[in-house]
Write an enzyme that holds these catalytic residues in place. Sequence first.
Site, PDB file in Angstrom:
ATOM      1  N   ARG A 198       2.634   6.024  -3.170  1.00  0.00           N
ATOM      2  CA  ARG A 198       3.743   6.907  -3.568  1.00  0.00           C
ATOM      3  C   ARG A 198       3.983   6.862  -5.082  1.00  0.00           C
ATOM      4  O   ARG A 198       4.201   7.898  -5.716  1.00  0.00           O
ATOM      5  CB  ARG A 198       5.009   6.537  -2.785  1.00  0.00           C
ATOM      6  CG  ARG A 198       4.974   7.017  -1.333  1.00  0.00           C
ATOM      7  CD  ARG A 198       5.994   6.298  -0.450  1.00  0.00           C
ATOM      8  NE  ARG A 198       6.057   6.876   0.893  1.00  0.00           N
ATOM      9  CZ  ARG A 198       5.152   6.678   1.849  1.00  0.00           C
ATOM     10  NH1 ARG A 198       4.096   5.902   1.611  1.00  0.00           N
ATOM     11  NH2 ARG A 198       5.282   7.247   3.033  1.00  0.00           N
ATOM     12  N   ASP A 223       3.436  -0.456  11.551  1.00  0.00           N
ATOM     13  CA  ASP A 223       2.244  -1.150  11.069  1.00  0.00           C
ATOM     14  C   ASP A 223       2.280  -2.656  11.267  1.00  0.00           C
ATOM     15  O   ASP A 223       1.364  -3.355  10.830  1.00  0.00           O
ATOM     16  CB  ASP A 223       2.008  -0.812   9.594  1.00  0.00           C
ATOM     17  CG  ASP A 223       1.434   0.585   9.415  1.00  0.00           C
ATOM     18  OD1 ASP A 223       0.843   1.106  10.380  1.00  0.00           O
ATOM     19  OD2 ASP A 223       1.577   1.152   8.317  1.00  0.00           O
ATOM     20  N   GLY A 281      -5.275   8.691   5.756  1.00  0.00           N
ATOM     21  CA  GLY A 281      -4.491   9.782   6.333  1.00  0.00           C
ATOM     22  C   GLY A 281      -3.279  10.167   5.511  1.00  0.00           C
ATOM     23  O   GLY A 281      -2.997  11.354   5.301  1.00  0.00           O
ATOM     24  N   LYS A 332      -3.238   7.132  15.016  1.00  0.00           N
ATOM     25  CA  LYS A 332      -3.625   6.448  13.779  1.00  0.00           C
ATOM     26  C   LYS A 332      -5.143   6.499  13.631  1.00  0.00           C
ATOM     27  O   LYS A 332      -5.796   7.381  14.170  1.00  0.00           O
ATOM     28  CB  LYS A 332      -3.097   5.015  13.793  1.00  0.00           C
ATOM     29  CG  LYS A 332      -1.568   4.921  13.895  1.00  0.00           C
ATOM     30  CD  LYS A 332      -0.894   5.446  12.645  1.00  0.00           C
ATOM     31  CE  LYS A 332       0.616   5.295  12.700  1.00  0.00           C
ATOM     32  NZ  LYS A 332       1.254   5.779  11.453  1.00  0.00           N
ATOM     33  N   LYS A 335       0.837  -1.207   0.000  1.00  0.00           N
ATOM     34  CA  LYS A 335       0.000   0.000   0.000  1.00  0.00           C
ATOM     35  C   LYS A 335       0.871   1.255   0.000  1.00  0.00           C
ATOM     36  O   LYS A 335       0.621   2.208  -0.745  1.00  0.00           O
ATOM     37  CB  LYS A 335      -0.909  -0.038   1.227  1.00  0.00           C
ATOM     38  CG  LYS A 335      -1.717   1.225   1.490  1.00  0.00           C
ATOM     39  CD  LYS A 335      -2.656   1.029   2.661  1.00  0.00           C
ATOM     40  CE  LYS A 335      -1.947   1.009   3.995  1.00  0.00           C
ATOM     41  NZ  LYS A 335      -1.789   2.330   4.621  1.00  0.00           N
TER      42      LYS A 335
END
EC number: 2.5.1.19
Length: 431
Positions: A26, A309, A91, A336, A21
């Site tokens: 990016r 994560d 986010g 988060k 992800k």
Amino acid sequence: MDIIVSPTPVLNGEIQALSSKNYTTRYLLVAALAEGTSTIYYPAHSEDSDAMRRCIRDLGAVISEDDEKIVITGFGRSPRDVKELNVGNAGAVLRFLMAVTALCKDVTFVNTYPDSLGKRPHDDLITALGQLGVEVEHQNGRLPIRIKGGEPKGGKIKVSGAVSSQYLSALLFLTPLLEEDSEIEVLDDLKSKVVVGQTLEVLEQAGIVIHASEDYMHFTVPGRQSYQAKTYTVQGDYPGSAAVLAAAAVTKSDVAIHRLTENSKQGERAIVDVLRMMDVPLTHENDIVRVQGNGKLKAVEFDGDTATDAVLAMVAAAVFAEGTSRFYNVENLRYKECDRITDYLTELRKAGANVEERQSEIIVHGRPEGVEGGVEINAHYDHRVIMALSIVGLRSKQPIRIKDAHHVAKSYPQFFDHMALLGASVEWTEN
């Protein structure tokens, strides 16, 4: 939709890792910022990456996609003027685009998740954008946020890294496009430095030159640069795979996950090292991680800052370890989709786990005999919490019901499909 996770003693099988992800979002952004056409192979499909797709299309990128790749013709330094953008609950996408839309005249980011992303603060980035001459209207640092840009100016910029590294990454995407050279100084401690390394890696692949100090606290960014149209291949995702690997570790298992690059810059690659430290039998060869679990684990101490994560999955494994585990330097988990320390540990206790919290630590007193379960659990709309709690359900004596588990789609839509494929007893039910 809720999911019921029932005790599952054995997991077996092989799966392909989801695509990353972080890298997908990016690559999508640098492709949009390029003049010309870029190709991205094996992009992730998740709520976050889909939010980036949607927003860059709204900003003027032309996108076509098939099962293997996505082709993007970018808008370069001239995004289309749009009135509103909706990032959903993503986010990182919000923060990256708050910087990029400084190139637009007037954009409002709407608030569609008031109980999740709508509660998260963005003050440090708002302050930094102000130093570029960008006017930002906001609700005490929260959504909805209106960016009045058009002509941001480079120069000396200070940004705090204490809450999130995403603010710094956002500035690194924007500043190469400005007329002036920029110097970015990071104030306070910088969280999740490994993820900044991923941003710099992608920027370099896109032809952007940035001079970074070794500690990532100071950056010199030449202005008047152009993103180059390139071909990218997305690597397998360690954060999502961490939950599957932890599930294999707490059961009797023979589970293999393909496409997990051994020399990856993803900090969550540390899940492999942590499981080894916990005496979980595993191998990592030819980009395949194979866990042959026996359900027996040893306690561990781990600095979680570089593997944010994956920490919740590690904690879930530690619930069943012999001894007391400690995960420290993890305060940024509090900022988060939910407070991933207080909220997560509250739910773990409901299931029967023996856990304690400090401001920046999680302490787990292991229960190798398993936990009681037999409860309904609130995952706070948080994909990482949903995955981690499902690990605990595999070793509970009674099934656990996880509320609103469909929010796992934020990063790993196929998570429960993959778990079922490996033999986990999981069942969707209406909430």
